[in-house]
Design an enzyme around this catalytic site. Structure first.
Site, PDB file in Angstrom:
ATOM      1  N   GLY A   1      -1.551   2.054  -7.192  1.00 47.41           N
ATOM      2  CA  GLY A   1      -2.255   2.213  -8.461  1.00 47.41           C
ATOM      3  C   GLY A   1      -1.653   3.307  -9.312  1.00 47.41           C
TER       4      GLY A   1
ATOM      5  N   HIS B   1      -2.208  -5.246 -10.325  1.00 47.75           N
ATOM      6  CA  HIS B   1      -2.950  -4.135 -10.902  1.00 47.75           C
ATOM      7  C   HIS B   1      -3.313  -4.421 -12.351  1.00 47.75           C
ATOM      8  CE1 HIS B   1      -2.360  -1.081  -7.720  1.00 47.75           C
ATOM      9  NE2 HIS B   1      -1.287  -1.804  -7.457  1.00 47.75           N
TER      10      HIS B   1
ATOM     11  N   CYS C   1       0.862  -1.174   0.000  1.00 44.63           N
ATOM     12  CA  CYS C   1       0.000   0.000   0.000  1.00 44.63           C
ATOM     13  C   CYS C   1       0.902   1.228   0.000  1.00 44.63           C
ATOM     14  CB  CYS C   1      -0.920  -0.006   1.221  1.00 44.63           C
ATOM     15  SG  CYS C   1      -2.018   1.431   1.293  1.00 44.63           S
TER      16      CYS C   1
ATOM     17  N   CYS D   1      -4.988   5.732  -4.552  1.00 39.21           N
ATOM     18  CA  CYS D   1      -4.299   4.440  -4.473  1.00 39.21           C
ATOM     19  C   CYS D   1      -2.865   4.683  -4.907  1.00 39.21           C
ATOM     20  CB  CYS D   1      -4.977   3.408  -5.364  1.00 39.21           C
ATOM     21  SG  CYS D   1      -4.152   1.792  -5.365  1.00 39.21           S
TER      22      CYS D   1
ATOM     23  N   GLU E   1     -10.211  -0.690  -5.724  1.00 41.25           N
ATOM     24  CA  GLU E   1      -9.273  -1.563  -5.025  1.00 41.25           C
ATOM     25  C   GLU E   1      -9.941  -2.866  -4.599  1.00 41.25           C
ATOM     26  OE1 GLU E   1      -6.432  -0.281  -2.123  1.00 41.25           O
ATOM     27  OE2 GLU E   1      -6.970   1.822  -2.455  1.00 41.25           O
TER      28      GLU E   1
END
Length: 277
Positions: free
Chosen positions: A223, A162, A75, A220, A211
């Protein structure tokens, strides 16, 4: 049992941070879901625990759990909040480069003057077996079908999987259904964060992310890294890119293959509290 926590956010991606340096975190998935509830609990996208490192080359370990109680490998916004929390606790200094251990491996963080945090997120992974993404041959993009819609996606891991889709507008109404469907697509055996990216210029992107385990989010970090890396690999963006998300802006820098990717952005404290359970 009473457990103290800090509520934090990185450009709207919000967290509960729990100090597990002296006592290990002992929360089951049901408790995490109860804490994450935005009406009857604290409310957050992810829960972060700060613990002693398993890797002796790292200063601390941080665990990550999604709002649905499932574990996460990485994260980016959370890593910045962990660094800011450790700085407030007196564990790291401004300008110091510190290695932290995440569930997906080691990263490095540095607090900058002005309160922002830079994170060395490691090198993006495009190998389908390591993402994981079920396809025979690695490519820059892949043709898949999502709920009857043909899509071209990029697949990349930043410590978590992703799917990146280039769109003409991130607020297109059809994305409301495509995001959850792409997150749960069978080609991603562990699920995926679905990122819809709009190319504004070679140094400027707009991004919206659904997510896995948390749903649509204001930001994100991984991301943003994945979207930039996928476009950089195709030669569509420069080495430095500004990524606008609904909650704010991140700066991403990646020279290219063989180099690590850096993310820079803010981390903010919201309040302190106690969870009674």
């Amino acid at each position: 049992m009473t457990r103290r926590f800090s509520k934090m956010h990185g450009i709207g991606n919000d967290f509960v941070v729990v100090d597990g340096r002296a006592a290990p975190l002992a929360l089951d998935a049901a408790t995490i879901r109860a804490m994450a509830d935005r009406r009857t609990g604290i409310g957050f996208d992810q829960l972060l625990s700060i613990e002693p490192p398993r890797d002796p080359s790292c200063a601390f370990y941080y665990g990550i759990w999604n709002a649905d109680g499932s574990p996460s490998g990485q994260c980016g916004n959370g890593a910045r909040c962990v660094a800011a929390w450790l700085h407030r606790a007196g564990a790291i200094a401004v300008g110091e480069l510190v290695r932290l251990q995440s569930p997906s491996g080691a990263i490095a963080v540095r607090l900058e003057d002005g309160g922002e945090v830079s994170v060395d997120m490691g090198e993006p992974v495009f190998d389908p077996l390591r993402i994981p993404f079920a396809v025979a041959v690695e490519a820059d993009s892949y043709a898949i079908e999502v709920d009857g819609h043909p899509l071209q996606i990029g697949a990349v891991s930043m410590g978590n999987p992703h799917a990146v889709v280039v769109v003409s507008a991130v607020d297109a109404p059809e994305l409301a259904a495509l995001g959850p469907a792409l997150t749960a697509h069978a080609r991603f055996p562990q699920g995926a964060n679905a990122g819809f990216v709009q190319l504004l210029a070679r140094d400027h992107l707009r991004l919206r992310v659904h997510e896995r385990g948390a749903g649509w989010t204001l930001a994100c970090g991984t991301g943003a890294c994945a979207a930039m890396a996928g476009l950089r690999r195709r030669g569509a963006v420069d080495e430095r890119v500004r990524v606008d998300l609904p909650g704010g802006t991140l700066e991403i820098r990646w020279p290219g293959v063989g180099q690590t990717l850096w993310m820079r952005g803010p981390a903010a404290f919201v309040f302190e509290g106690e969870w009674l359970a």
